[in-house]
Design a protein around this motif. Structure first.
Motif, PDB file in Angstrom:
ATOM      1  N   SER A 182       0.825  -1.212   0.000  1.00 27.48           N
ATOM      2  CA  SER A 182       0.000   0.000   0.000  1.00 27.48           C
ATOM      3  C   SER A 182       0.859   1.262   0.000  1.00 27.48           C
ATOM      4  O   SER A 182       0.435   2.302  -0.492  1.00 27.48           O
ATOM      5  CB  SER A 182      -0.973   0.000   1.176  1.00 27.48           C
ATOM      6  OG  SER A 182      -0.276   0.146   2.396  1.00 27.48           O
ATOM      7  N   GLU A 183       2.080   1.178   0.508  1.00 28.88           N
ATOM      8  CA  GLU A 183       2.989   2.325   0.495  1.00 28.88           C
ATOM      9  C   GLU A 183       3.509   2.630  -0.902  1.00 28.88           C
ATOM     10  O   GLU A 183       4.092   3.689  -1.128  1.00 28.88           O
ATOM     11  CB  GLU A 183       4.162   2.080   1.452  1.00 28.88           C
ATOM     12  CG  GLU A 183       3.745   2.113   2.907  1.00 28.88           C
ATOM     13  CD  GLU A 183       4.813   1.620   3.868  1.00 28.88           C
ATOM     14  OE1 GLU A 183       5.915   1.230   3.398  1.00 28.88           O
ATOM     15  OE2 GLU A 183       4.546   1.613   5.081  1.00 28.88           O
ATOM     16  N   GLN A 184       3.279   1.722  -1.845  1.00 29.49           N
ATOM     17  CA  GLN A 184       3.716   1.919  -3.226  1.00 29.49           C
ATOM     18  C   GLN A 184       2.624   2.528  -4.095  1.00 29.49           C
ATOM     19  O   GLN A 184       2.742   2.568  -5.310  1.00 29.49           O
ATOM     20  CB  GLN A 184       4.178   0.588  -3.823  1.00 29.49           C
ATOM     21  CG  GLN A 184       5.371  -0.007  -3.110  1.00 29.49           C
ATOM     22  CD  GLN A 184       5.805  -1.311  -3.739  1.00 29.49           C
ATOM     23  OE1 GLN A 184       5.827  -1.440  -4.960  1.00 29.49           O
ATOM     24  NE2 GLN A 184       6.144  -2.279  -2.900  1.00 29.49           N
ATOM     25  N   GLY A 185       1.540   2.943  -3.490  1.00 27.19           N
ATOM     26  CA  GLY A 185       0.455   3.554  -4.247  1.00 27.19           C
ATOM     27  C   GLY A 185      -0.855   2.867  -3.955  1.00 27.19           C
ATOM     28  O   GLY A 185      -1.122   2.464  -2.831  1.00 27.19           O
ATOM     29  N   ASP A 186      -1.671   2.712  -4.972  1.00 22.11           N
ATOM     30  CA  ASP A 186      -3.033   2.191  -4.801  1.00 22.11           C
ATOM     31  C   ASP A 186      -3.099   0.670  -4.946  1.00 22.11           C
ATOM     32  O   ASP A 186      -4.091   0.127  -5.424  1.00 22.11           O
ATOM     33  CB  ASP A 186      -3.976   2.863  -5.790  1.00 22.11           C
ATOM     34  CG  ASP A 186      -3.583   2.611  -7.241  1.00 22.11           C
ATOM     35  OD1 ASP A 186      -2.445   2.176  -7.482  1.00 22.11           O
ATOM     36  OD2 ASP A 186      -4.423   2.859  -8.122  1.00 22.11           O
ATOM     37  N   LEU A 187      -2.074  -0.026  -4.518  1.00 27.68           N
ATOM     38  CA  LEU A 187      -2.056  -1.479  -4.609  1.00 27.68           C
ATOM     39  C   LEU A 187      -2.906  -2.073  -3.482  1.00 27.68           C
ATOM     40  O   LEU A 187      -2.647  -1.833  -2.310  1.00 27.68           O
ATOM     41  CB  LEU A 187      -0.625  -2.005  -4.518  1.00 27.68           C
ATOM     42  CG  LEU A 187       0.294  -1.548  -5.655  1.00 27.68           C
ATOM     43  CD1 LEU A 187       1.737  -1.891  -5.340  1.00 27.68           C
ATOM     44  CD2 LEU A 187      -0.125  -2.178  -6.962  1.00 27.68           C
ATOM     45  N   THR A 188      -3.905  -2.847  -3.843  1.00 29.37           N
ATOM     46  CA  THR A 188      -4.808  -3.423  -2.843  1.00 29.37           C
ATOM     47  C   THR A 188      -4.728  -4.947  -2.791  1.00 29.37           C
ATOM     48  O   THR A 188      -5.273  -5.550  -1.874  1.00 29.37           O
ATOM     49  CB  THR A 188      -6.268  -3.031  -3.142  1.00 29.37           C
ATOM     50  OG1 THR A 188      -6.593  -3.446  -4.477  1.00 29.37           O
ATOM     51  CG2 THR A 188      -6.468  -1.525  -3.005  1.00 29.37           C
ATOM     52  N   HIS A 189      -4.058  -5.557  -3.752  1.00 29.03           N
ATOM     53  CA  HIS A 189      -3.954  -7.009  -3.817  1.00 29.03           C
ATOM     54  C   HIS A 189      -2.487  -7.404  -3.968  1.00 29.03           C
ATOM     55  O   HIS A 189      -1.766  -6.826  -4.779  1.00 29.03           O
ATOM     56  CB  HIS A 189      -4.726  -7.554  -5.018  1.00 29.03           C
ATOM     57  CG  HIS A 189      -6.204  -7.360  -4.955  1.00 29.03           C
ATOM     58  ND1 HIS A 189      -6.801  -6.141  -4.795  1.00 29.03           N
ATOM     59  CD2 HIS A 189      -7.212  -8.258  -5.046  1.00 29.03           C
ATOM     60  CE1 HIS A 189      -8.123  -6.291  -4.788  1.00 29.03           C
ATOM     61  NE2 HIS A 189      -8.397  -7.564  -4.941  1.00 29.03           N
ATOM     62  N   VAL A 190      -2.067  -8.395  -3.181  1.00 26.32           N
ATOM     63  CA  VAL A 190      -0.716  -8.934  -3.280  1.00 26.32           C
ATOM     64  C   VAL A 190      -0.846 -10.433  -3.543  1.00 26.32           C
ATOM     65  O   VAL A 190      -1.560 -11.131  -2.812  1.00 26.32           O
ATOM     66  CB  VAL A 190       0.101  -8.696  -1.984  1.00 26.32           C
ATOM     67  CG1 VAL A 190       1.482  -9.340  -2.100  1.00 26.32           C
ATOM     68  CG2 VAL A 190       0.219  -7.208  -1.686  1.00 26.32           C
ATOM     69  N   PHE A 191      -0.161 -10.904  -4.583  1.00 29.97           N
ATOM     70  CA  PHE A 191      -0.154 -12.333  -4.898  1.00 29.97           C
ATOM     71  C   PHE A 191       1.287 -12.835  -4.874  1.00 29.97           C
ATOM     72  O   PHE A 191       2.169 -12.224  -5.467  1.00 29.97           O
ATOM     73  CB  PHE A 191      -0.767 -12.604  -6.272  1.00 29.97           C
ATOM     74  CG  PHE A 191      -2.230 -12.286  -6.351  1.00 29.97           C
ATOM     75  CD1 PHE A 191      -3.147 -13.019  -5.618  1.00 29.97           C
ATOM     76  CD2 PHE A 191      -2.691 -11.256  -7.148  1.00 29.97           C
ATOM     77  CE1 PHE A 191      -4.500 -12.729  -5.681  1.00 29.97           C
ATOM     78  CE2 PHE A 191      -4.041 -10.963  -7.227  1.00 29.97           C
ATOM     79  CZ  PHE A 191      -4.950 -11.698  -6.488  1.00 29.97           C
ATOM     80  N   GLY A 192       1.507 -13.937  -4.173  1.00 28.97           N
ATOM     81  CA  GLY A 192       2.842 -14.496  -4.069  1.00 28.97           C
ATOM     82  C   GLY A 192       2.802 -16.000  -3.939  1.00 28.97           C
ATOM     83  O   GLY A 192       1.747 -16.640  -4.041  1.00 28.97           O
ATOM     84  N   GLY A 193       3.956 -16.552  -3.709  1.00 27.00           N
ATOM     85  CA  GLY A 193       4.100 -17.997  -3.553  1.00 27.00           C
ATOM     86  C   GLY A 193       4.961 -18.294  -2.341  1.00 27.00           C
ATOM     87  O   GLY A 193       4.668 -17.839  -1.252  1.00 27.00           O
TER      88      GLY A 193
END
Length: 197
Positions: free
Chosen positions: A142-153
């Motif tokens: 969220s500190e990188q802008g309007d990112l609301t979803h994180v997908f990872g492995g």
């Protein structure tokens, strides 16, 4: 566009081919590979060739910790993953190693951040397997802008965390074949499981 998220391929060519075929059958038009393309499995070169071919068609590709170890294996492989990294390194061509080395640790795709491990200091390869670590990763995104979803492995488990009213995001395990709406008014973090293991 329908995006297929695949992680932790671990040089397992048969699993890779099966998952790509299934994703296409489900209507996927674009792929995102969330790291650990190699490591452990017996066919690192063949898997990388397939991934590189899909990247030329627009697939998004990240570097994971096993990819990192295959580029620069530890000098004395004492653990199985370290010894495997040295073997994998020797199986890859210089061009394939250069490709792995060129991959980013994160990719921003619209309102989504793709990462192998945590969005917070991704180079540390933190396992996001609880609400506290999910909160840290979501905050970093969220500190990188309007990112609301994180997908990872990275953790080899399918889990979906969402920020409700509590201090930490809540987790639940998805059920195969049951769609989960993930609206943008909430913050979400998903670990997508492992293709190769």
């Amino acid at each position: 566009m329908r995006l297929a998220l695949l992680s932790d391929l671990h040089a397992n060519l048969q699993a890779f081919d099966a998952c790509v075929a299934d994703a296409r059958q489900q209507g996927a038009t674009t792929f995102a590979f969330l790291g650990d393309l190699v490591g452990y499995g017996a066919q690192p070169g063949a898997v990388l060739d397939r991934v590189m071919g899909l990247a030329q068609q627009g697939a998004l590709v990240l570097r994971g910790n096993h990819d990192e170890m295959a580029i620069r294996p530890p000098p004395e492989g004492k653990r199985a993953d370290e010894a495997g990294a040295a073997w994998t390194h020797d199986q890859l061509s210089p061009a394939q190693r250069d490709y792995l080395d060129s991959l980013p640790l994160t990719i921003r795709h619209e309102f989504v951040l793709l990462v192998h491990a945590s969005a917070h200091e991704p180079q540390r390869w933190t396992y996001v397997d609880n609400g506290r670590d999910a909160a840290v990763s979501l905050q970093a995104a969220s500190e990188q802008g309007d990112l609301t979803h994180v997908f990872g492995g990275h953790v080899h488990e399918q889990t979906l965390f969402y920020q409700g009213r509590g201090r930490y995001p809540m987790a639940f395990t998805p059920t195969a074949g049951v769609p989960i709406p993930v609206p943008r008014h909430r913050h979400w973090l998903a670990t997508v499981g492992s293709v190769g293991q």
